[in-house]
Design an enzyme around this catalytic site. Structure first.
Site, PDB file in Angstrom:
ATOM      1  N   GLU A 159     -16.435  -6.239  21.761  1.00  0.00           N
ATOM      2  CA  GLU A 159     -16.441  -4.798  21.467  1.00  0.00           C
ATOM      3  C   GLU A 159     -17.888  -4.424  21.220  1.00  0.00           C
ATOM      4  O   GLU A 159     -18.446  -4.742  20.162  1.00  0.00           O
ATOM      5  CB  GLU A 159     -15.610  -4.508  20.211  1.00  0.00           C
ATOM      6  CG  GLU A 159     -14.140  -4.826  20.340  1.00  0.00           C
ATOM      7  CD  GLU A 159     -13.390  -3.852  21.226  1.00  0.00           C
ATOM      8  OE1 GLU A 159     -13.981  -2.861  21.695  1.00  0.00           O
ATOM      9  OE2 GLU A 159     -12.197  -4.091  21.462  1.00  0.00           O
ATOM     10  N   CYS A 216     -19.327   2.813  16.286  1.00  0.00           N
ATOM     11  CA  CYS A 216     -19.406   2.521  17.720  1.00  0.00           C
ATOM     12  C   CYS A 216     -18.875   3.689  18.543  1.00  0.00           C
ATOM     13  O   CYS A 216     -19.524   4.144  19.474  1.00  0.00           O
ATOM     14  CB  CYS A 216     -18.652   1.247  18.033  1.00  0.00           C
ATOM     15  SG  CYS A 216     -17.022   1.200  17.323  1.00  0.00           S
TER      16      CYS A 216
HETATM   17  P1  NAD Z   1     -25.899  -6.763  16.408  1.00  0.00           P
HETATM   18  O1  NAD Z   1     -25.456  -7.116  17.772  1.00  0.00           O
HETATM   19  O2  NAD Z   1     -27.343  -6.761  16.112  1.00  0.00           O
HETATM   20  O3  NAD Z   1     -25.259  -7.779  15.352  1.00  0.00           O
HETATM   21  C1  NAD Z   1     -23.867  -7.980  15.284  1.00  0.00           C
HETATM   22  C2  NAD Z   1     -23.607  -9.380  14.769  1.00  0.00           C
HETATM   23  O4  NAD Z   1     -24.079 -10.328  15.716  1.00  0.00           O
HETATM   24  C3  NAD Z   1     -24.282  -9.722  13.442  1.00  0.00           C
HETATM   25  O5  NAD Z   1     -23.368 -10.439  12.646  1.00  0.00           O
HETATM   26  C4  NAD Z   1     -25.429 -10.594  13.876  1.00  0.00           C
HETATM   27  O6  NAD Z   1     -25.867 -11.510  12.876  1.00  0.00           O
HETATM   28  C5  NAD Z   1     -24.836 -11.340  15.053  1.00  0.00           C
HETATM   29  N1  NAD Z   1     -25.807 -11.901  15.996  1.00  0.00           N
HETATM   30  C6  NAD Z   1     -27.059 -11.475  16.253  1.00  0.00           C
HETATM   31  N2  NAD Z   1     -27.620 -12.238  17.227  1.00  0.00           N
HETATM   32  C7  NAD Z   1     -26.685 -13.138  17.600  1.00  0.00           C
HETATM   33  C8  NAD Z   1     -26.628 -14.161  18.586  1.00  0.00           C
HETATM   34  N3  NAD Z   1     -27.672 -14.434  19.379  1.00  0.00           N
HETATM   35  N4  NAD Z   1     -25.490 -14.848  18.733  1.00  0.00           N
HETATM   36  C9  NAD Z   1     -24.410 -14.580  17.969  1.00  0.00           C
HETATM   37  N5  NAD Z   1     -24.403 -13.636  17.000  1.00  0.00           N
HETATM   38  C10 NAD Z   1     -25.528 -12.924  16.827  1.00  0.00           C
HETATM   39  O7  NAD Z   1     -25.212  -5.368  16.076  1.00  0.00           O
HETATM   40  P2  NAD Z   1     -25.326  -4.524  14.732  1.00  0.00           P
HETATM   41  O8  NAD Z   1     -26.713  -3.959  14.688  1.00  0.00           O
HETATM   42  O9  NAD Z   1     -24.832  -5.311  13.572  1.00  0.00           O
HETATM   43  O10 NAD Z   1     -24.254  -3.366  14.997  1.00  0.00           O
HETATM   44  C11 NAD Z   1     -24.563  -2.239  15.731  1.00  0.00           C
HETATM   45  C12 NAD Z   1     -24.032  -2.315  17.134  1.00  0.00           C
HETATM   46  O11 NAD Z   1     -22.661  -2.696  17.126  1.00  0.00           O
HETATM   47  C13 NAD Z   1     -24.043  -0.979  17.854  1.00  0.00           C
HETATM   48  O12 NAD Z   1     -24.479  -1.141  19.166  1.00  0.00           O
HETATM   49  C14 NAD Z   1     -22.599  -0.525  17.847  1.00  0.00           C
HETATM   50  O13 NAD Z   1     -22.255   0.371  18.837  1.00  0.00           O
HETATM   51  C15 NAD Z   1     -21.896  -1.820  17.946  1.00  0.00           C
HETATM   52  N6  NAD Z   1     -20.535  -1.720  17.413  1.00  0.00           N
HETATM   53  C16 NAD Z   1     -19.500  -1.709  18.305  1.00  0.00           C
HETATM   54  C17 NAD Z   1     -18.204  -1.565  17.868  1.00  0.00           C
HETATM   55  C18 NAD Z   1     -17.049  -1.564  18.826  1.00  0.00           C
HETATM   56  O14 NAD Z   1     -15.905  -1.709  18.408  1.00  0.00           O
HETATM   57  N7  NAD Z   1     -17.275  -1.420  20.113  1.00  0.00           N
HETATM   58  C19 NAD Z   1     -17.965  -1.428  16.494  1.00  0.00           C
HETATM   59  C20 NAD Z   1     -19.037  -1.448  15.608  1.00  0.00           C
HETATM   60  C21 NAD Z   1     -20.324  -1.592  16.097  1.00  0.00           C
END
Ligand code: NAD
Length: 468
Positions: free
Chosen positions: A243, A277
């Protein structure tokens, strides 16, 4: 201040190192996050695998009962969880803030816990009987973002365990505390090892996605991270639900009533200060009512109080972290430099806290960051259009495809336009209103797989076809 601890195999586990977690409204330290090592992750996966051996054999009745107990214990601890969430995330306690999020976590847990996936009979006749059975996958790795951490944790954990899997969750390093508390509570009513939590840097997430003991990853976060997870999950062929980000368009048709839709447009775009999101992130308004919509939206938005999340008077909180604050600032500055007319906001103060004021920017178009990329914060571009075909083409001119909305009084016409939008969910005269019985997921670069309802639950199963 006592550091929080990992939860592994039903035990609280201390780590040697910790990190301070700060309140985005004030900068004050609100807790200490344990920094897990890869050895702790291995241990968590091992304990989850041991728990899987018995949890996968638990009856439907036991799992339904466990989900009911989880909903109950979250509900009993709702105020404690909401306060912790506000302290680390920044969102207000009231309104569409932390109490609302915890209420959502309870509602989703209750609904998802009751969903059945009975054996399907595909054929039963002279040529034999064929049945479709659904089985759990194994240890599920869950990685969550910082915007709705508790609710998203429940979106991942509850269907996974309902289907008979066990879970290792890694919350965002920006908002780990409420998830650790959530998992502690879950462990009061679940067998040891069914749900485990490890916290730390992004590297722990990367280690999870390549871990041979994890059979499926469920991830909510940015598109860039989703791609990295897919890459590192490839060698072990993990099942994935991704997601990812969104850049949702809303189209206001010429027959919409500007005053009547202002409140819905506002909350569609600014819930959680735009850090959602499926928020409305690009607003397309027909030329004939453009000025009226701008005026009504500005009038509504001017009266929504933003402040420290713990103040009951706040309806919106700060941006959660400095990186996101800088992204929002640069999107608005870029729009201004390209001729955008700032109707409201646009000038953040110097703190304390990452408060970015509610910002509306008119007279912008594609070709600026505020329109083309995901701002993920309290700033909305308002784009003028003259034909519906043009609005649809522009709405679809995005690599993202999470949600979309159409606003108007002729519902048949609005529905017709909605059907032409390239996105996983589309709403008429509202935006982003998800519910636990309706599948939700993105298309294009917004990811794949769905959450919620029976379709979402199926993502945590494998199919076994039985020819008898
Ligand atoms: P992010 O991708 O920076 O981080 C999300 C998670 O991924 C964190 O727990 C982070 O520690 C982890 N992470 C980071 N690098 C990683 C890697 N290389 N491998 C595995 N895990 C890793 O996102 P964010 O800044 O926390 O959230 C914002 C983003 O999330 C926005 O783009 C938003 O649209 C999206 N989002 C989407 C939904 C949905 O349902 N589609 C819901 C909420 C947020």
């Amino acid at each position: 201040m006592e550091p929080m601890q990992l939860v592994i195999g039903g035990e609280r586990v201390r780590t040697t190192n910790h990190r301070e977690i700060r309140n985005p409204s004030t900068g004050a330290v609100v807790g200490l996050m344990p920094l897990a090592s890869e050895a702790s992750l291995d241990q968590a996966v091992r304990k989850a695998a041991i728990a899987f051996d018995s949890w996968k054999q638990s009856s439907d009745h036991e799992r339904v009962d466990a989900c009911r107990k989880i909903a109950g214990i979250i509900e009993e601890s709702a105020e404690e969880l909401a306060r912790l969430l506000t302290l680390e995330q920044g969102k207000p306690l009231g309104g569409l803030g932390s109490r609302f999020e915890i209420g959502g976590a309870v509602a989703w847990t209750r609904h998802t816990g009751e969903i059945e996936l009975p054996v399907e009979v595909l054929q039963d006749g002279a040529e034999g009987r064929v049945e479709l059975h659904r089985k759990p996958i194994g240890v599920v790795g869950s990685i969550t973002p910082w915007n709705w951490p508790v609710m998203i944790a429940c979106w991942h954990i509850v269907p996974a365990i309902r289907a008979g899997n066990t879970v290792v969750i890694k919350p965002s390093p920006n908002t780990p505390l409420s998830t650790i508390r959530l998992v502690q509570l879950m462990n009061e009513v679940l067998p040891a090892g069914v749900v485990n939590v490890v916290t730390g840097d992004n590297e722990i997430g990367a280690a999870m996605s390549r871990h041979p003991g994890i059979a499926k990853m469920t991830f909510t976060g940015s598109t860039a991270t989703g791609r990295r997870i897919m890459e590192s999950a490839a060698p072990t062929l993990k099942r994935l639900t991704l997601e990812l980000g969104g850049n949702d368009a809303g189209i206001v048709l010429a027959d919409a009533d500007p005053k009547a839709i202002a409140e819905g447009l506002f909350w569609g775009a600014f819930i959680n200060s735009g850090q959602t999101c499926a928020c409305l992130k690009r607003l397309y308004v027909h030329d004939s009512i453009y000025d009226d919509v701008c005026r009504e939206l500005t009038a509504y938005a001017s009266n929504v109080p933003m402040g420290d999340g713990v103040a009951e008077s706040s309806a919106l909180g700060p941006v959660q972290n400095k990186m996101q604050f800088d992204i929002v600032s640069s999107c608005v500055e870029d729009a201004r430099a390209k001729g955008g007319r700032v109707l409201l906001g646009g000038n953040p103060s110097n703190g304390p806290g990452y408060f970015y004021p509610v910002t509306l920017v008119a007279d912008v178009d594609h070709g600026c960051k505020l329109v083309d990329t995901e701002q993920f914060g309290p700033a909305l571009p308002i784009i003028r259009y003259s034909t519906v075909a043009e609005a649809i083409a522009k709405a679809n001119d995005s690599t993202m495809g999470l949600g979309g909305s159409v606003w108007g009084t002729d519902l048949a016409k609005a529905k017709d336009v909605a059907g032409k939008l390239e996105c996983g969910s589309v709403w008429i005269n509202r935006h982003g209103m998800i519910q636990p019985n309706a599948p939700f997921g993105g298309i294009k670069q917004s990811g794949f797989g769905v959450e919620f309802g029976a379709e979402g639950l199926k993502e945590f199963t494998t199919v076994q076809t039985v020819f008898c």
